[in-house]
Design an enzyme around this catalytic site. Structure first.
Site, short mmCIF file in Angstrom:
data_model
loop_
_atom_site.label_atom_id
_atom_site.label_comp_id
_atom_site.label_asym_id
_atom_site.label_seq_id
_atom_site.Cartn_x
_atom_site.Cartn_y
_atom_site.Cartn_z
N SER A 1 -4.90 28.40 -7.85
CA SER A 1 -4.59 27.54 -6.71
C SER A 1 -3.42 26.63 -7.02
O SER A 1 -3.10 26.36 -8.17
CB SER A 1 -5.80 26.68 -6.37
OG SER A 1 -6.01 25.77 -7.42
N LYS A 2 -2.83 26.16 -5.95
CA LYS A 2 -1.67 25.29 -6.07
C LYS A 2 -2.03 23.99 -6.79
O LYS A 2 -1.21 23.42 -7.49
CB LYS A 2 -1.14 24.99 -4.66
CG LYS A 2 0.27 24.49 -4.68
CD LYS A 2 1.09 25.04 -3.53
CE LYS A 2 2.54 24.62 -3.67
NZ LYS A 2 3.42 25.57 -4.24
N ARG A 3 -3.28 23.59 -6.65
CA ARG A 3 -3.69 22.34 -7.26
C ARG A 3 -3.58 22.36 -8.78
O ARG A 3 -3.32 21.36 -9.41
CB ARG A 3 -5.11 21.98 -6.85
CG ARG A 3 -5.17 20.80 -5.88
CD ARG A 3 -6.56 20.54 -5.42
NE ARG A 3 -7.15 21.74 -4.86
CZ ARG A 3 -8.31 22.26 -5.25
NH1 ARG A 3 -9.00 21.69 -6.19
NH2 ARG A 3 -8.78 23.35 -4.69
N GLY B 1 -1.43 24.05 -10.65
CA GLY B 1 -0.13 24.41 -11.20
C GLY B 1 0.66 25.18 -10.19
O GLY B 1 0.30 25.24 -9.02
#
Ligand code: GLU
Length: 479
Positions: A251-253, A255
Site C-alpha cells: 500500500s501507498k502508506r 512506501g
C-alpha cells in the site's frame, strides 16, 4: 497465435503491480512470438485524470515495455481506447437483454442503499435483491420510453457452480449464489468494466488474460458473460498479490507504489524490471540478474506462484546498485547530470565522470551520486558533520599535525593518488604515528563526513588547490 493485452485504467500513476502485469504480458507475448496489446480502460468517467494516458505511455516506454497494437501503434482491432467503443458495448448489452441473459433495472440509488443497509443489519453479504429481474417486457419498454433512468444487469443463473481453469491456480469454482446480478451498462450509457472487458477481449481475439489476483472474483462473471454470448473464453492467469514486508497488501502508506516515484528516486528501469519480474515468478536458475532478453527467453507462466510476493525494498536497492556498477561512468553521466542540475551543482563532464567512477562501488541509486558526493561540488557543511567522528578524530594534536602536513601537500608537484599517499605516509612515519591519525582528520576537513570513497583517490579528484583551501578553512573554522 498468442495475443495478450495489458488493460490499465489510467489513474494518474502506474502502480508497481501494474508494471508487473504489463511486464508479464510483454514477456509472455515475446516468448511465444505473439502480439502484445495495450488497451485503455477508461469507461469510469468519475475516475478520469487529465494526462494519465500520456503518463502511462511514457512510463511504459521508460520501462522498455513495447506494444504491437494499441492507441499509438494502431491495429486491426481498434480503437484501443474503451471510451471510443461505447456503441459496441451498448449493442452487446441489448443483445443480452434480447436473449434473456440480461435485464433492465430501474432501482434508484436510494432504494439500493436501503436494501444494502438492511442486508448489512441482518448480517448477510450485500447483493442486489433482484427486484427488477422479472418485470414484463411491456412494463420495461414503457418505462424506458418514458425516460426513466435505468441500468442493465446480468441475469446470473441460480444454483449453478461456475468453473474455470486458471494457469496459476488450476481449477477454480464459484457458487453462483455468491455472484451478484452485476451491472453491465450504467445509467449514463457507459459500460462497466465487466462488459467492456470481455467484449473487447473477444473482439481483440485475446488468447490469454494475465492480470492481478484482485480480479479473480470478477472472473466467474466474465465466464457467465462468455457463455451468454456463446463465445469461447480466453485462458486466465491471475498473478499473486504484492505484499509489504509485514505481509499486508502493498500500500501507498508503507512506501512508494508508483513506478514514477522509483524513477524519480534514481532507480534504473532495467533494475526495476528485473526486480518486478521476480515478484511471483521463480526462474529455474538460482541467479537473480536478468536482462530483458534473458527474461523473455526464460519467463514461463507455469512458474508463477499462487502465494503473495513480498516487495523487498532492500533487494531492489541491492539490484539497482548492481545495475549501476555494470555501466560505465560515461553511460551514467547523462543520467546523473540532470540530478546535479536539480541541486545546481556545476562541473565539467570529465570531473563528473571521475566522481562517478569513485562512487560507483558504493551507491544504490542515481541520487547517491549526488547526495553522498555533494562535497565534490560544494564546500562541505561542517554543521552536519558526524559529532562522534569529529570528537574522536578532530583533536588538538590532529589539527597540529594537519597544519604541519599542509605545506608538504602544497609543495607536491604531481597530485595523484600515489603522490598524496606517499606524502601522508612519509609524514606519519617521520612522526612515529599511524597514517590513520592523519587520514581521518583530512577526510573530515575535506568532505565534512566520516565515510566515503578511498581518501587519496578522493583528494586526487578534488584537486590540490581545493584540498589545500579546504584543509586551511577547517583548521581555522572547525572547532
Ligand atoms: N482495467 C483493469 C485494471 O485496471 C483491467 C483488469 C483486467 O486485466 O482485466 O487493472
Amino acid at each position: 497465435m498468442v495475443r495478450v493485452r495489458f488493460a490499465p485504467s489510467p489513474t494518474g500513476y502506474v502502480h508497481v503491480g501494474s508494471l508487473r502485469t504489463a511486464l508479464y504480458c510483454y514477456l509472455f507475448a515475446r516468448r511465444h512470438s505473439g502480439v502484445n496489446i495495450l488497451r485503455i480502460e477508461d469507461t469510469d468517467r468519475t475516475r478520469y485524470v487529465e494526462g494519465a494516458v500520456e503518463n502511462l505511455l511514457r512510463t511504459m516506454e521508460w520501462a522498455g515495455i513495447g506494444f504491437d497494437e494499441g492507441p499509438i501503434e494502431g491495429g486491426a482491432c481498434g480503437p484501443y481506447v474503451q471510451s471510443e467503443r461505447t456503441e459496441l458495448y451498448r449493442e452487446h448489452a441489448n443483445q443480452l437483454i434480447a436473449n434473456g441473459h440480461a435485464y433492465v433495472c430501474f432501482c434508484t440509488p436510494e432504494r439500493l442503499d436501503t436494501v444494502r443497509k438492511s442486508q448489512q443489519a441482518a448480517g448477510i453479504p450485500p447483493m442486489y435483491d433482484r427486484h427488477c429481474r422479472n418485470l414484463s417486457k411491456e412494463e420495461v419498454d414503457s418505462r424506458v420510453a418514458a425516460g426513466e433512468p435505468h441500468v442493465v444487469r446480468l441475469r446470473v443463473p441460480i444454483g449453478e457452480m461456475v468453473r474455470f481453469h486458471d494457469m496459476i491456480r488450476d481449477d477454480v469454482e464459484f457458487d453462483s449464489r455468491t455472484i451478484d446480478d452485476q451491472v453491465l451498462l450504467k445509467s449514463d450509457g457507459f459500460p462497466t468494466y465487466h462488459l467492456a472487458n470481455i467484449v473487447d477481449d473477444h473482439y481483440m481475439q485475446v488468447t490469454h488474460v494475465i492480470r492481478g489476483e484482485e480480479w479473480l472474483s470478477s472472473t466467474p462473471k466474465h465466464v457467465l458473460l462468455y457463455q451468454a454470448f456463446g463465445w469461447e473464453p480466453p485462458k486466465f492467469a491471475h498473478l499473486p498479490l504484492l505484499l509489504n514486508a509485514d505481509r499486508s497488501k502493498l500500500s501507498k502508506r508503507q512506501g512508494d507504489v508508483a513506478v514514477e516515484d522509483y524513477r524519480d528516486k534514481g532507480y534504473l528501469p532495467q533494475a526495476l524490471i528485473n526486480f518486478v519480474a521476480l515478484l511471483g515468478w521463480n526462474p529455474s536458475a538460482t541467479e537473480e540478474i536478468f536482462s530483458m532478453d534473458e527474461l523473455i527467453r526464460q519467463f514461463d507462466l507455469e512458474r508463477v506462484n499462487k502465494a503473495g510476493a513480498v516487495f523487498n525494498r532492500e533487494k531492489l536497492d541491492w539490484m539497482n546498485g548492481e545495475y549501476i556498477r555494470k555501466m560505465t561512468p560515461e553511460e551514467l553521466l547523462p543520467l546523473v547530470r540532470p540530478l546535479l542540475e536539480k541541486r545546481n551543482f556545476v562541473a565539467s563532464d570529465e570531473y563528473v565522470c571521475s566522481v562517478i567512477k569513485l562512487m560507483q562501488e558504493r551507491v544504490r541509486t542515481l541520487w547517491d551520486f549526488v547526495d553522498f558526493a555533494s562535497y565534490f561540488y560544494i564546500t562541505p557543511d561542517f554543521t552536519t558533520a558526524d559529532e562522534k567522528y569529529k570528537s574522536k578524530h578532530w583533536t588538538p594534536q590532529a589539527k597540529e599535525h594537519l597544519g604541519a602536513l599542509l605545506p608538504k601537500l602544497e609543495s607536491l608537484e604531481t597530485w595523484n593518488h600515489d603522490s598524496i599517499e606517499a606524502a601522508v605516509r612519509e609524514y606519519a612515519e617521520a612522526n612515529g604515528m599511524g597514517a590513520g591519525k592523519l587520514i581521518h582528520p583530512i577526510r573530515l576537513a575535506v568532505t565534512g563526513r566520516g565515510m566515503g570513497p578511498g581518501l587519496f583517490e578522493l583528494l586526487a579528484v578534488l584537486g590540490k588547490q581545493e584540498c589545500v583551501t579546504r584543509i586551511q578553512h577547517a583548521l581555522t573554522s572547525l572547532a
